[in-house]
Structure formats: C-alpha cells, structure tokens
Scaffold this motif. Structure first.
Motif, PDB file in Angstrom:
ATOM      1  N   GLU A  22      23.482 -43.547  10.992  1.00 28.04           N
ATOM      2  CA  GLU A  22      24.511 -43.688  12.027  1.00 28.04           C
ATOM      3  C   GLU A  22      24.840 -45.161  12.268  1.00 28.04           C
ATOM      4  O   GLU A  22      26.007 -45.531  12.437  1.00 28.04           O
ATOM      5  CB  GLU A  22      24.054 -43.020  13.330  1.00 28.04           C
ATOM      6  CG  GLU A  22      23.952 -41.510  13.238  1.00 28.04           C
ATOM      7  CD  GLU A  22      23.277 -40.893  14.461  1.00 28.04           C
ATOM      8  OE1 GLU A  22      23.593 -39.739  14.757  1.00 28.04           O
ATOM      9  OE2 GLU A  22      22.424 -41.564  15.094  1.00 28.04           O
ATOM     10  N   ILE A  23      23.829 -45.989  12.258  1.00 33.36           N
ATOM     11  CA  ILE A  23      24.044 -47.423  12.445  1.00 33.36           C
ATOM     12  C   ILE A  23      24.852 -47.989  11.271  1.00 33.36           C
ATOM     13  O   ILE A  23      25.807 -48.743  11.459  1.00 33.36           O
ATOM     14  CB  ILE A  23      22.708 -48.168  12.614  1.00 33.36           C
ATOM     15  CG1 ILE A  23      22.060 -47.777  13.944  1.00 33.36           C
ATOM     16  CG2 ILE A  23      22.907 -49.675  12.526  1.00 33.36           C
ATOM     17  CD1 ILE A  23      20.667 -48.330  14.147  1.00 33.36           C
ATOM     18  N   ALA A  24      24.501 -47.596  10.060  1.00 28.78           N
ATOM     19  CA  ALA A  24      25.221 -48.059   8.872  1.00 28.78           C
ATOM     20  C   ALA A  24      26.674 -47.605   8.925  1.00 28.78           C
ATOM     21  O   ALA A  24      27.591 -48.362   8.591  1.00 28.78           O
ATOM     22  CB  ALA A  24      24.538 -47.556   7.605  1.00 28.78           C
ATOM     23  N   GLN A  25      26.908 -46.369   9.372  1.00 26.89           N
ATOM     24  CA  GLN A  25      28.269 -45.858   9.490  1.00 26.89           C
ATOM     25  C   GLN A  25      29.046 -46.674  10.525  1.00 26.89           C
ATOM     26  O   GLN A  25      30.187 -47.046  10.309  1.00 26.89           O
ATOM     27  CB  GLN A  25      28.258 -44.373   9.870  1.00 26.89           C
ATOM     28  CG  GLN A  25      29.647 -43.799  10.034  1.00 26.89           C
ATOM     29  CD  GLN A  25      29.636 -42.347  10.475  1.00 26.89           C
ATOM     30  OE1 GLN A  25      28.585 -41.695  10.543  1.00 26.89           O
ATOM     31  NE2 GLN A  25      30.814 -41.839  10.778  1.00 26.89           N
ATOM     32  N   ARG A  26      28.398 -46.947  11.653  1.00 27.43           N
ATOM     33  CA  ARG A  26      29.056 -47.711  12.728  1.00 27.43           C
ATOM     34  C   ARG A  26      29.371 -49.131  12.249  1.00 27.43           C
ATOM     35  O   ARG A  26      30.442 -49.655  12.536  1.00 27.43           O
ATOM     36  CB  ARG A  26      28.159 -47.739  13.981  1.00 27.43           C
ATOM     37  CG  ARG A  26      28.776 -48.410  15.157  1.00 27.43           C
ATOM     38  CD  ARG A  26      29.985 -47.608  15.667  1.00 27.43           C
ATOM     39  NE  ARG A  26      30.549 -48.335  16.790  1.00 27.43           N
ATOM     40  CZ  ARG A  26      31.838 -48.468  17.018  1.00 27.43           C
ATOM     41  NH1 ARG A  26      32.704 -47.872  16.240  1.00 27.43           N
ATOM     42  NH2 ARG A  26      32.267 -49.151  18.043  1.00 27.43           N
ATOM     43  N   ILE A  27      28.452 -49.740  11.500  1.00 29.54           N
ATOM     44  CA  ILE A  27      28.696 -51.088  10.952  1.00 29.54           C
ATOM     45  C   ILE A  27      29.889 -51.030   9.993  1.00 29.54           C
ATOM     46  O   ILE A  27      30.748 -51.912  10.000  1.00 29.54           O
ATOM     47  CB  ILE A  27      27.432 -51.649  10.265  1.00 29.54           C
ATOM     48  CG1 ILE A  27      26.400 -52.017  11.320  1.00 29.54           C
ATOM     49  CG2 ILE A  27      27.774 -52.864   9.396  1.00 29.54           C
ATOM     50  CD1 ILE A  27      25.066 -52.460  10.756  1.00 29.54           C
ATOM     51  N   GLY A  28      29.974 -49.985   9.195  1.00 30.08           N
ATOM     52  CA  GLY A  28      31.107 -49.817   8.281  1.00 30.08           C
ATOM     53  C   GLY A  28      32.418 -49.695   9.043  1.00 30.08           C
ATOM     54  O   GLY A  28      33.434 -50.290   8.662  1.00 30.08           O
ATOM     55  N   GLU A  29      32.394 -48.901  10.130  1.00 27.61           N
ATOM     56  CA  GLU A  29      33.607 -48.744  10.952  1.00 27.61           C
ATOM     57  C   GLU A  29      34.023 -50.079  11.573  1.00 27.61           C
ATOM     58  O   GLU A  29      35.210 -50.425  11.586  1.00 27.61           O
ATOM     59  CB  GLU A  29      33.355 -47.712  12.048  1.00 27.61           C
ATOM     60  CG  GLU A  29      33.207 -46.295  11.542  1.00 27.61           C
ATOM     61  CD  GLU A  29      32.705 -45.334  12.622  1.00 27.61           C
ATOM     62  OE1 GLU A  29      32.425 -45.795  13.762  1.00 27.61           O
ATOM     63  OE2 GLU A  29      32.568 -44.132  12.316  1.00 27.61           O
ATOM     64  N   LEU A  30      33.049 -50.808  12.098  1.00 31.44           N
ATOM     65  CA  LEU A  30      33.347 -52.108  12.710  1.00 31.44           C
ATOM     66  C   LEU A  30      33.870 -53.117  11.680  1.00 31.44           C
ATOM     67  O   LEU A  30      34.775 -53.901  11.961  1.00 31.44           O
ATOM     68  CB  LEU A  30      32.119 -52.661  13.433  1.00 31.44           C
ATOM     69  CG  LEU A  30      31.716 -51.915  14.703  1.00 31.44           C
ATOM     70  CD1 LEU A  30      30.384 -52.444  15.229  1.00 31.44           C
ATOM     71  CD2 LEU A  30      32.790 -52.032  15.773  1.00 31.44           C
ATOM     72  N   THR A  31      33.285 -53.061  10.474  1.00 36.28           N
ATOM     73  CA  THR A  31      33.744 -53.944   9.399  1.00 36.28           C
ATOM     74  C   THR A  31      35.196 -53.640   9.054  1.00 36.28           C
ATOM     75  O   THR A  31      36.018 -54.544   8.897  1.00 36.28           O
ATOM     76  CB  THR A  31      32.836 -53.797   8.160  1.00 36.28           C
ATOM     77  OG1 THR A  31      31.496 -54.114   8.527  1.00 36.28           O
ATOM     78  CG2 THR A  31      33.295 -54.703   7.034  1.00 36.28           C
ATOM     79  N   GLU A  32      35.520 -52.351   8.949  1.00 35.37           N
ATOM     80  CA  GLU A  32      36.897 -51.947   8.642  1.00 35.37           C
ATOM     81  C   GLU A  32      37.854 -52.367   9.771  1.00 35.37           C
ATOM     82  O   GLU A  32      38.958 -52.843   9.534  1.00 35.37           O
ATOM     83  CB  GLU A  32      36.960 -50.437   8.410  1.00 35.37           C
ATOM     84  CG  GLU A  32      38.340 -49.912   8.104  1.00 35.37           C
ATOM     85  CD  GLU A  32      38.959 -50.522   6.850  1.00 35.37           C
ATOM     86  OE1 GLU A  32      40.199 -50.514   6.765  1.00 35.37           O
ATOM     87  OE2 GLU A  32      38.246 -51.014   5.960  1.00 35.37           O
ATOM     88  N   LEU A  33      37.425 -52.186  11.007  1.00 38.34           N
ATOM     89  CA  LEU A  33      38.234 -52.606  12.156  1.00 38.34           C
ATOM     90  C   LEU A  33      38.476 -54.113  12.122  1.00 38.34           C
ATOM     91  O   LEU A  33      39.600 -54.582  12.323  1.00 38.34           O
ATOM     92  CB  LEU A  33      37.535 -52.198  13.466  1.00 38.34           C
ATOM     93  CG  LEU A  33      38.239 -52.622  14.755  1.00 38.34           C
ATOM     94  CD1 LEU A  33      39.600 -51.950  14.875  1.00 38.34           C
ATOM     95  CD2 LEU A  33      37.358 -52.290  15.956  1.00 38.34           C
ATOM     96  N   PHE A  34      37.441 -54.863  11.835  1.00 35.82           N
ATOM     97  CA  PHE A  34      37.550 -56.321  11.742  1.00 35.82           C
ATOM     98  C   PHE A  34      38.535 -56.711  10.624  1.00 35.82           C
ATOM     99  O   PHE A  34      39.400 -57.563  10.801  1.00 35.82           O
ATOM    100  CB  PHE A  34      36.162 -56.927  11.487  1.00 35.82           C
ATOM    101  CG  PHE A  34      36.153 -58.416  11.445  1.00 35.82           C
ATOM    102  CD1 PHE A  34      36.359 -59.170  12.587  1.00 35.82           C
ATOM    103  CD2 PHE A  34      35.935 -59.087  10.243  1.00 35.82           C
ATOM    104  CE1 PHE A  34      36.355 -60.554  12.548  1.00 35.82           C
ATOM    105  CE2 PHE A  34      35.928 -60.470  10.188  1.00 35.82           C
ATOM    106  CZ  PHE A  34      36.137 -61.212  11.345  1.00 35.82           C
ATOM    107  N   ARG A  35      38.427 -56.045   9.478  1.00 33.75           N
ATOM    108  CA  ARG A  35      39.316 -56.331   8.351  1.00 33.75           C
ATOM    109  C   ARG A  35      40.777 -56.039   8.734  1.00 33.75           C
ATOM    110  O   ARG A  35      41.671 -56.821   8.470  1.00 33.75           O
ATOM    111  CB  ARG A  35      38.910 -55.499   7.139  1.00 33.75           C
ATOM    112  CG  ARG A  35      39.654 -55.865   5.861  1.00 33.75           C
ATOM    113  CD  ARG A  35      39.344 -54.917   4.711  1.00 33.75           C
ATOM    114  NE  ARG A  35      39.822 -53.555   4.924  1.00 33.75           N
ATOM    115  CZ  ARG A  35      41.113 -53.182   4.876  1.00 33.75           C
ATOM    116  NH1 ARG A  35      42.034 -54.067   4.626  1.00 33.75           N
ATOM    117  NH2 ARG A  35      41.454 -51.931   5.077  1.00 33.75           N
ATOM    118  N   ARG A  36      41.019 -54.890   9.406  1.00 31.57           N
ATOM    119  CA  ARG A  36      42.378 -54.548   9.837  1.00 31.57           C
ATOM    120  C   ARG A  36      42.915 -55.568  10.831  1.00 31.57           C
ATOM    121  O   ARG A  36      44.075 -55.952  10.783  1.00 31.57           O
ATOM    122  CB  ARG A  36      42.390 -53.140  10.436  1.00 31.57           C
ATOM    123  CG  ARG A  36      42.368 -52.043   9.404  1.00 31.57           C
ATOM    124  CD  ARG A  36      42.743 -50.684  10.001  1.00 31.57           C
ATOM    125  NE  ARG A  36      42.105 -50.386  11.277  1.00 31.57           N
ATOM    126  CZ  ARG A  36      41.027 -49.612  11.427  1.00 31.57           C
ATOM    127  NH1 ARG A  36      40.475 -49.045  10.384  1.00 31.57           N
ATOM    128  NH2 ARG A  36      40.525 -49.404  12.622  1.00 31.57           N
TER     129      ARG A  36
END
Length: 173
Positions: A22-36
């Motif tokens: 879940e933490i890895a998924q959340r980090i992935g989501e945050l990374t994608e948000l940051f990239r956008r």
C-alpha cells in the motif's frame, strides 16, 4: 515478519498500519501526481511566456500605430507655438505647456539636451563657432521626444564648432 507487513516503533508487526504494498502504491500515485504537476507547471510557463511575447508585440503595435502618431501631431502643435514669431501669446504658451504635460503623463519625455551630443537622440541642425569644445550642444532648434527607449523624434540641436580664426589641430607636421 512477512513481506508487506508493517512494524510499529518497537519493531513488532502492526496489523492496523498500511502494508508495504500500500505504501509503494501510494508513493507511485504521489510520484505520478508530482510528474503531472511539473508538466502542468511547464505548460503554464509556456503559456505565460507566450502571453509576454504577445503583450510585447501588442505594446509595440500600440506605440507604433496609435500613440506615436497622436504624439507627433501634438508635438507639431508644440513646434508651432515654439516657432511663433509674433507677440508672445500667454494662452498659446499655456496650451503648449499643457500638451507637454499630457505627453509626459503618457510616458513621453523630452530628449535631454543638457548632457552632451548623442547621435541616437540628437540630430545636428546647425554648427556655430563657439569657445565650447567642438560637438558640445549649445542650443536646441526643435524638441525631441522619446517613449522609454524609443525615440519618437530626435532633438534638433546646435553644436559648437571650432571658432573662426582658431587653427584646427592636425595629426602630424
């Protein structure tokens, strides 16, 4: 302890906390948000740069097509009053002063003739013998005007020339 289990501050498994997945998924989501957001910022910067370019072009067109012609018409009225050979007319002088103030209010300033000759803002209309160093501005025939760094009309100036009877120095014997 198995993969995906959370541990508490004491190093014991924490069944109520998020798993590593879940933490890895959340980090992935945050990374994608940051990239956008970075992409949006880049697009935003491009839009701002384009608006600045358009604004500069609009300002150039405004000055060239609107402000400059109006200013030059007003300047011609100032010239007529300045060059009037008849008796001084206080009403005409007052109107000239008011026109000069209006021009100044719109950012159109008179070209300075007190500093020294500058071919970008001065035009020599006459040379006269003078004890001043050659090229020094000793008079002004027509006022010059500028808007920021744009010369609308150079000042027509009188510059000092070598006085009559004074030998001109030469290089060599």
């Amino acid at each position: 302890m198995t993969e995906g289990e959370q541990v508490n501050s004491g190093g014991q498994p924490d069944p109520d906390g998020p798993s590593m997945a879940e933490i890895a998924q959340r980090i992935g989501e945050l990374t994608e948000l940051f990239r956008r957001r970075l992409l949006n910022d880049a697009r935003g910067n491009e839009v701002v740069a384009e608006l600045r370019n358009r604004s500069a072009l609009d300002e150039t067109l405004l000055v060239g097509r609107v402000l400059r012609p109006i200013a030059m018409r007003l300047v011609s009225v100032v010239d007529r009053v300045d060059n009037w050979d008849g008796d001084p007319d206080p009403l005409a002088a007052s109107a000239r002063d008011e026109i000069l103030q209006i021009l100044e209010d719109f950012g159109i300033d008179e070209v300075d003739t007190d500093q020294g000759f500058d071919p970008r803002i001065h035009r020599v209309q006459a040379k006269v013998p003078s004890p001043e160093p050659p090229g020094t501005i000793v008079g002004c025939h027509t006022r010059g005007f500028q808007l920021d760094d744009r010369v609308l009309r150079p000042a027509g100036v009188v510059v000092a020339d070598v006085p009559e009877g004074v030998p001109v120095p030469t290089d060599g014997p």
